[in-house]
Design a protein around this motif. Structure first.
Motif, short mmCIF file in Angstrom:
data_model
loop_
_atom_site.label_atom_id
_atom_site.label_comp_id
_atom_site.label_asym_id
_atom_site.label_seq_id
_atom_site.Cartn_x
_atom_site.Cartn_y
_atom_site.Cartn_z
N ALA A 70 36.44 81.48 33.71
CA ALA A 70 36.03 81.47 32.30
C ALA A 70 34.89 80.48 32.07
CB ALA A 70 37.21 81.11 31.41
N THR A 71 34.01 80.85 31.16
CA THR A 71 32.93 79.94 30.75
C THR A 71 32.94 79.77 29.23
OG1 THR A 71 31.37 81.79 30.66
CG2 THR A 71 31.45 80.49 32.71
N SER A 72 34.06 80.06 28.62
CA SER A 72 34.21 79.86 27.18
C SER A 72 35.65 79.47 26.88
CB SER A 72 33.83 81.13 26.40
OG SER A 72 34.73 82.18 26.69
N VAL A 73 35.87 78.92 25.69
CA VAL A 73 37.21 78.54 25.28
C VAL A 73 37.35 78.79 23.79
CG1 VAL A 73 36.55 76.13 24.88
CG2 VAL A 73 38.93 76.69 25.31
N GLN A 74 38.54 79.25 23.40
CA GLN A 74 38.85 79.45 21.98
C GLN A 74 39.36 78.12 21.45
OE1 GLN A 74 38.34 82.52 20.26
NE2 GLN A 74 37.22 82.84 22.17
N ALA A 75 38.53 77.45 20.68
CA ALA A 75 38.86 76.11 20.18
C ALA A 75 39.13 76.17 18.69
CB ALA A 75 37.73 75.14 20.48
N TYR A 76 40.21 75.55 18.29
CA TYR A 76 40.58 75.50 16.87
C TYR A 76 40.02 74.23 16.25
CZ TYR A 76 43.36 75.52 12.59
OH TYR A 76 43.76 75.50 11.27
N PHE A 77 39.35 74.39 15.10
CA PHE A 77 38.82 73.25 14.37
C PHE A 77 39.47 73.20 12.99
CE2 PHE A 77 35.55 73.94 17.53
CZ PHE A 77 35.23 72.65 17.93
N PRO A 78 40.30 72.19 12.74
CA PRO A 78 40.91 72.03 11.41
C PRO A 78 39.86 71.86 10.32
CG PRO A 78 42.01 70.66 13.05
CD PRO A 78 40.76 71.17 13.70
N ASP A 79 40.32 71.86 9.10
CA ASP A 79 39.43 71.72 7.95
C ASP A 79 38.92 70.28 7.89
OD1 ASP A 79 38.10 71.98 5.60
OD2 ASP A 79 39.86 72.10 4.31
N ASP A 80 37.86 70.04 8.65
CA ASP A 80 37.32 68.69 8.78
C ASP A 80 35.93 68.79 9.39
OD1 ASP A 80 37.20 65.94 8.68
OD2 ASP A 80 39.09 65.61 9.75
N LEU A 81 35.27 67.67 9.53
CA LEU A 81 33.93 67.62 10.09
C LEU A 81 33.98 67.01 11.48
CD1 LEU A 81 30.85 67.95 9.68
CD2 LEU A 81 30.83 65.68 8.63
N PHE A 82 33.27 67.63 12.41
CA PHE A 82 33.23 67.16 13.79
C PHE A 82 31.79 67.11 14.29
CE2 PHE A 82 37.28 69.15 13.03
CZ PHE A 82 38.20 68.31 13.64
N TYR A 83 31.57 66.32 15.35
CA TYR A 83 30.25 66.21 15.96
C TYR A 83 30.38 66.42 17.47
CZ TYR A 83 29.04 63.81 11.57
OH TYR A 83 28.85 63.49 10.24
N ASP A 84 29.53 67.27 18.02
CA ASP A 84 29.51 67.47 19.46
C ASP A 84 29.12 66.17 20.15
OD1 ASP A 84 28.17 68.14 22.13
OD2 ASP A 84 28.97 70.11 21.59
N TRP A 85 29.92 65.74 21.11
CA TRP A 85 29.66 64.47 21.80
C TRP A 85 28.29 64.46 22.46
CZ3 TRP A 85 31.85 59.68 22.71
CH2 TRP A 85 31.30 58.94 23.78
N PHE A 86 27.91 65.57 23.07
CA PHE A 86 26.70 65.61 23.87
C PHE A 86 25.44 65.90 23.05
CE2 PHE A 86 30.27 66.85 26.59
CZ PHE A 86 30.14 65.94 27.62
N THR A 87 25.54 66.72 22.04
CA THR A 87 24.35 67.13 21.28
C THR A 87 24.27 66.54 19.89
OG1 THR A 87 25.38 69.10 20.29
CG2 THR A 87 24.43 69.34 22.51
N GLY A 88 25.38 66.03 19.37
CA GLY A 88 25.41 65.53 18.01
C GLY A 88 25.49 66.61 16.95
N GLU A 89 25.55 67.88 17.39
CA GLU A 89 25.60 69.00 16.44
C GLU A 89 26.85 68.93 15.58
OE1 GLU A 89 25.71 73.91 16.41
OE2 GLU A 89 25.52 72.81 18.31
N LYS A 90 26.69 69.17 14.28
CA LYS A 90 27.84 69.19 13.38
C LYS A 90 28.63 70.48 13.54
CE LYS A 90 26.01 66.48 9.48
NZ LYS A 90 25.67 66.53 8.03
N VAL A 91 29.93 70.35 13.52
CA VAL A 91 30.82 71.50 13.49
C VAL A 91 31.69 71.34 12.25
CG1 VAL A 91 32.67 72.77 14.64
CG2 VAL A 91 30.83 71.73 16.00
N VAL A 92 31.51 72.22 11.30
CA VAL A 92 32.30 72.17 10.08
C VAL A 92 33.54 73.03 10.28
CG1 VAL A 92 32.34 72.60 7.60
CG2 VAL A 92 30.22 71.85 8.70
N GLY A 93 34.67 72.37 10.47
CA GLY A 93 35.92 73.09 10.69
C GLY A 93 36.40 73.73 9.40
N ALA A 94 36.97 74.92 9.56
CA ALA A 94 37.47 75.65 8.39
C ALA A 94 38.90 76.12 8.61
CB ALA A 94 36.57 76.84 8.10
N GLY A 95 39.63 75.41 9.48
CA GLY A 95 40.99 75.83 9.78
C GLY A 95 41.00 77.16 10.50
N ALA A 96 40.08 77.32 11.46
CA ALA A 96 39.95 78.59 12.18
C ALA A 96 39.50 78.32 13.61
CB ALA A 96 38.94 79.49 11.47
N THR A 97 39.67 79.34 14.44
CA THR A 97 39.28 79.25 15.84
C THR A 97 37.82 79.64 16.01
OG1 THR A 97 41.53 79.72 16.60
CG2 THR A 97 39.76 80.12 18.16
#
Length: 294
Positions: A130-157
């Motif tokens: 596999a080269t992908s993963v189904q990741a769940y992001f709760p309703d919150d704000l996250f930042y990619d450690w390596f790129t700093g890209e924002k991930v806006v979680g919406a309680g979804a995968t």
């Protein structure tokens, strides 16, 4: 598929990286080398009749291991601080998603992702091929450690794709402040000679908080310690707490993630467009309270 024991209940624990029984593969050893770095106890170990699996046996495994060991060492003070808090409150260092987001019923059955401390979400690829993963992001704000890209979680995968065997998805939870060393080292003795970088990941409201516990790192009976608190609000970082232990190094940089452009008329602040962050070079001794704008 990687298989490892439930490790959320025991403070200092980790699996035998690359697996103890039977033979591993280059791919799974690389995946496990990265995943294992985000447990309190980390070692490569296997049964005597299995094939050798030291990290240097495969070029890809060496690359993967070096990448995460570098991160792990820069984060050792974060780990040490969390362990200190664990002894005081019982809050586990490794935390399942349901511990961090108890009101989110979607996270109860999530056995793949976990938090390394309270701030770093680990979403490993565990399936061979596999080269992908189904990741769940709760309703919150996250930042990619390596790129700093924002991930806006919406309680979804979300599907995290293009994850090579030398990559592991890591995200910093918004509202967190991480005490990092400015660079890694080969030993803890050498690491203590490195200064600090304070990494700020603002939450949805723009604020963030974090802690740093320091002592000499060797004494069983600690004579002096520092328990430092960082609060970021309205563009200002405030440093307070108890400063009983004075390290020989200082804070050398303060970085704020989530910036969409360079700051206006702020001297000494560098903008990283690729990581969408600003960094201010400083010289703040950890001997007493301080305050600064970033």
């Amino acid at each position: 598929m990687l298989a490892f024991a439930s490790i959320f209940q025991v403070p200092m624990v980790g699996s035998d990286v690359c697996g103890f029984g039977s033979n591993t593969t280059e791919e799974l050893c690389a995946r496990w080398a990265m995943l294992g770095a985000f447990s309190p106890f980390y070692r490569n170990h296997n049964e005597i009749t299995s094939i050798p699996q030291e990290f240097y046996r495969w070029e890809s495994v060496t690359e993967a291991a070096k990448k995460v060991i570098d991160i792990r060492y820069r984060l050792l003070d974060y780990l040490y601080t969390s362990f200190h808090q664990q002894t005081l409150t019982g809050v586990p260092f490794l935390q399942p998603l349901f511990y961090v987001y108890p009101a989110d019923s979607n996270v109860v059955g999530n056995e793949l992702q976990f938090f390394y401390g309270e701030a770093i979400l680990v979403s490993p690829v565990s399936e061979e091929g596999a080269t992908s993963v189904q990741a769940y992001f709760p309703d919150d704000l996250f930042y990619d450690w390596f790129t700093g890209e924002k991930v806006v979680g919406a309680g979804a995968t979300q599907t995290l794709s293009g994850v090579s065997i030398t990559d592991i998805p890591l995200h910093i939870r918004g509202g967190s402040i991480l005490p990092l060393r400015v660079e890694s080292a080969m030993t803890t003795t050498e690491l203590r000679k490195r200064g600090f970088e304070i990494l700020i990941a603002p939450g949805v409201d723009g604020s963030a908080e974090g802690e740093l516990y320091l002592d000499d790192g060797e004494s069983i009976e600690v004579e002096s310690a520092a328990e430092i608190r960082f609060v970021y609000r309205d563009g200002k970082l405030k440093i307070s707490g108890r400063f009983g232990y004075h390290p020989e190094v200082a804070i050398e940089a303060v970085t704020v993630l989530g910036r969409d452009g360079p700051p206006q008329s702020k001297r000494g602040v560098e903008y990283d467009a690729a990581r969408r962050s600003v960094t201010k070079k400083v010289e703040i001794k950890l001997t007493g309270p301080a305050e600064m704008e970033v």
